[in-house]
Design a protein around this motif. Structure first.
Motif, PDB file in Angstrom:
ATOM      1  N   ALA A  87     -23.741 -10.354 -31.823  1.00  0.00           N
ATOM      2  CA  ALA A  87     -23.205 -10.270 -30.466  1.00  0.00           C
ATOM      3  C   ALA A  87     -21.686 -10.130 -30.536  1.00  0.00           C
ATOM      4  O   ALA A  87     -21.061 -10.489 -31.540  1.00  0.00           O
ATOM      5  CB  ALA A  87     -23.572 -11.532 -29.687  1.00  0.00           C
ATOM      6  N   ALA A  88     -21.091  -9.608 -29.486  1.00  0.00           N
ATOM      7  CA  ALA A  88     -19.634  -9.519 -29.428  1.00  0.00           C
ATOM      8  C   ALA A  88     -19.047 -10.924 -29.531  1.00  0.00           C
ATOM      9  O   ALA A  88     -19.576 -11.872 -28.955  1.00  0.00           O
ATOM     10  CB  ALA A  88     -19.193  -8.855 -28.124  1.00  0.00           C
ATOM     11  N   THR A 108     -17.343  -2.448 -34.363  1.00  0.00           N
ATOM     12  CA  THR A 108     -18.365  -2.185 -33.354  1.00  0.00           C
ATOM     13  C   THR A 108     -19.739  -1.959 -33.981  1.00  0.00           C
ATOM     14  O   THR A 108     -20.696  -2.603 -33.608  1.00  0.00           O
ATOM     15  CB  THR A 108     -18.008  -0.981 -32.468  1.00  0.00           C
ATOM     16  OG1 THR A 108     -17.692   0.121 -33.288  1.00  0.00           O
ATOM     17  CG2 THR A 108     -16.852  -1.311 -31.547  1.00  0.00           C
ATOM     18  N   ASN A 109     -19.859  -1.071 -34.945  1.00  0.00           N
ATOM     19  CA  ASN A 109     -21.155  -0.798 -35.576  1.00  0.00           C
ATOM     20  C   ASN A 109     -21.187  -1.211 -37.043  1.00  0.00           C
ATOM     21  O   ASN A 109     -22.110  -1.866 -37.484  1.00  0.00           O
ATOM     22  CB  ASN A 109     -21.507   0.689 -35.463  1.00  0.00           C
ATOM     23  CG  ASN A 109     -21.727   1.096 -34.032  1.00  0.00           C
ATOM     24  OD1 ASN A 109     -22.393   0.398 -33.291  1.00  0.00           O
ATOM     25  ND2 ASN A 109     -21.171   2.222 -33.635  1.00  0.00           N
ATOM     26  N   ASN A 133     -16.743  -6.223 -31.310  1.00  0.00           N
ATOM     27  CA  ASN A 133     -16.783  -5.775 -29.921  1.00  0.00           C
ATOM     28  C   ASN A 133     -18.150  -5.202 -29.626  1.00  0.00           C
ATOM     29  O   ASN A 133     -18.807  -4.653 -30.500  1.00  0.00           O
ATOM     30  CB  ASN A 133     -15.718  -4.703 -29.652  1.00  0.00           C
ATOM     31  CG  ASN A 133     -14.346  -5.291 -29.472  1.00  0.00           C
ATOM     32  OD1 ASN A 133     -14.190  -6.471 -29.220  1.00  0.00           O
ATOM     33  ND2 ASN A 133     -13.344  -4.463 -29.604  1.00  0.00           N
ATOM     34  N   SER A 134     -18.577  -5.318 -28.400  1.00  0.00           N
ATOM     35  CA  SER A 134     -19.844  -4.760 -27.974  1.00  0.00           C
ATOM     36  C   SER A 134     -19.802  -3.239 -28.019  1.00  0.00           C
ATOM     37  O   SER A 134     -18.769  -2.635 -27.752  1.00  0.00           O
ATOM     38  CB  SER A 134     -20.160  -5.226 -26.545  1.00  0.00           C
ATOM     39  OG  SER A 134     -21.300  -4.581 -26.058  1.00  0.00           O
ATOM     40  N   THR A 135     -20.924  -2.613 -28.352  1.00  0.00           N
ATOM     41  CA  THR A 135     -21.004  -1.152 -28.376  1.00  0.00           C
ATOM     42  C   THR A 135     -21.322  -0.586 -27.005  1.00  0.00           C
ATOM     43  O   THR A 135     -21.377   0.609 -26.825  1.00  0.00           O
ATOM     44  CB  THR A 135     -22.052  -0.668 -29.391  1.00  0.00           C
ATOM     45  OG1 THR A 135     -23.315  -1.235 -29.056  1.00  0.00           O
ATOM     46  CG2 THR A 135     -21.646  -1.043 -30.803  1.00  0.00           C
ATOM     47  N   ASN A 136     -21.572  -1.451 -26.033  1.00  0.00           N
ATOM     48  CA  ASN A 136     -21.903  -0.982 -24.672  1.00  0.00           C
ATOM     49  C   ASN A 136     -20.670  -0.639 -23.894  1.00  0.00           C
ATOM     50  O   ASN A 136     -19.671  -1.183 -23.941  1.00  0.00           O
ATOM     51  CB  ASN A 136     -22.690  -2.068 -23.915  1.00  0.00           C
ATOM     52  CG  ASN A 136     -24.023  -2.338 -24.573  1.00  0.00           C
ATOM     53  OD1 ASN A 136     -24.574  -1.490 -25.249  1.00  0.00           O
ATOM     54  ND2 ASN A 136     -24.523  -3.539 -24.390  1.00  0.00           N
ATOM     55  N   SER A 177     -13.455 -11.883 -26.495  1.00  0.00           N
ATOM     56  CA  SER A 177     -12.696 -10.965 -27.336  1.00  0.00           C
ATOM     57  C   SER A 177     -11.664 -10.274 -26.465  1.00  0.00           C
ATOM     58  O   SER A 177     -12.017  -9.615 -25.484  1.00  0.00           O
ATOM     59  CB  SER A 177     -13.616  -9.910 -27.963  1.00  0.00           C
ATOM     60  OG  SER A 177     -14.524 -10.514 -28.833  1.00  0.00           O
ATOM     61  N   THR A 199     -22.746  -4.402 -38.220  1.00  0.00           N
ATOM     62  CA  THR A 199     -22.448  -5.441 -37.232  1.00  0.00           C
ATOM     63  C   THR A 199     -23.275  -5.304 -35.956  1.00  0.00           C
ATOM     64  O   THR A 199     -23.071  -6.062 -35.022  1.00  0.00           O
ATOM     65  CB  THR A 199     -20.951  -5.441 -36.878  1.00  0.00           C
ATOM     66  OG1 THR A 199     -20.610  -4.166 -36.314  1.00  0.00           O
ATOM     67  CG2 THR A 199     -20.100  -5.729 -38.089  1.00  0.00           C
ATOM     68  N   THR A 200     -24.200  -4.341 -35.912  1.00  0.00           N
ATOM     69  CA  THR A 200     -24.962  -4.108 -34.680  1.00  0.00           C
ATOM     70  C   THR A 200     -25.901  -5.251 -34.327  1.00  0.00           C
ATOM     71  O   THR A 200     -26.306  -5.378 -33.175  1.00  0.00           O
ATOM     72  CB  THR A 200     -25.772  -2.795 -34.764  1.00  0.00           C
ATOM     73  OG1 THR A 200     -26.659  -2.865 -35.876  1.00  0.00           O
ATOM     74  CG2 THR A 200     -24.855  -1.594 -34.899  1.00  0.00           C
ATOM     75  N   ASN A 245      -9.084  -7.582 -25.186  1.00  0.00           N
ATOM     76  CA  ASN A 245      -8.996  -6.128 -25.254  1.00  0.00           C
ATOM     77  C   ASN A 245      -7.640  -5.681 -25.764  1.00  0.00           C
ATOM     78  O   ASN A 245      -7.482  -4.564 -26.221  1.00  0.00           O
ATOM     79  CB  ASN A 245      -9.254  -5.506 -23.881  1.00  0.00           C
ATOM     80  CG  ASN A 245     -10.679  -5.730 -23.434  1.00  0.00           C
ATOM     81  OD1 ASN A 245     -11.603  -5.588 -24.209  1.00  0.00           O
ATOM     82  ND2 ASN A 245     -10.844  -6.118 -22.188  1.00  0.00           N
TER      83      ASN A 245
END
Length: 179
Positions: free
Chosen positions: A154-155, A105-106, A176-179, A44, A150-151, A46
């Protein structure tokens, strides 16, 4: 760089946006993570880009590598911008909007419209076509929306689709990852 016999690291992935006449509109490159030999990888970006004003444009994505088989590192995708917003078309047609926010993201909201009340099927597929989520929705006539958590994904890049009375519409979703 090969960090062992099974992975490549330190490779650049590039996306180039060209309009329908082949004129380069944008181009950017990012460093990828580990990519296994003979495997499929998701990335993905940025950075975002502005979609050309043309109705048709092309995305060329490739990995800058030193192998002898560059054709397996390049993908060209034709895209169109002929989407009309659901607000503008009202309740006269079956329409599926782009998820907001995208990338998600979430959670993300997806607007859609149907000309008559009825049942719609909503699906999320991986980029390889694997069905990851499905839901049957009894929907009312006109503009509607669905909230998607979407949690659990995976990204990466996914496709969501909706079916209504034998018609199917598909859109792309980036998580996108939430991390």
């Amino acid at each position: 760089n090969r960090d062992d016999l099974n992975y490549y690291t330190g490779l650049n992935i590039t996306v180039m946006v060209t309009n329908s006449q082949g004129v380069e509109m944008d181009k950017f490159t990012e460093l990828t993570g580990r990519i296994g030999m003979s495997s499929t990888a998701s990335h993905s970006f940025n950075r975002s880009y502005t979609v050309p004003n043309d109705t048709v444009y092309y995305l060329t994505v490739y990995i800058d590598s030193y192998d002898n088989y560059r054709q397996n590192d390049t993908s060209v995708i034709k895209r169109t911008t002929d989407y009309t917003a659901i607000d503008a078309i009202g309740s006269h047609v079956f329409a599926l909007g782009q998820n907001v926010p995208n990338p998600a993201t979430n959670t993300t909201r997806i607007d859609y419209s149907v000309p008559e009340a009825g049942e719609v099927m909503f699906y999320v597929h991986s980029i390889t076509g694997q069905l990851l989520y499905s839901k049957t929705i009894d929907t009312k006539r006109g503009a509607n929306s669905i909230e998607l958590n979407t949690t659990t994904f995976a990204a990466g890049v996914y496709f969501y689709s909706m079916e209504y009375k034998g018609q199917r519409l598909v859109r792309q979703l980036i998580i996108n990852s939430t991390n």
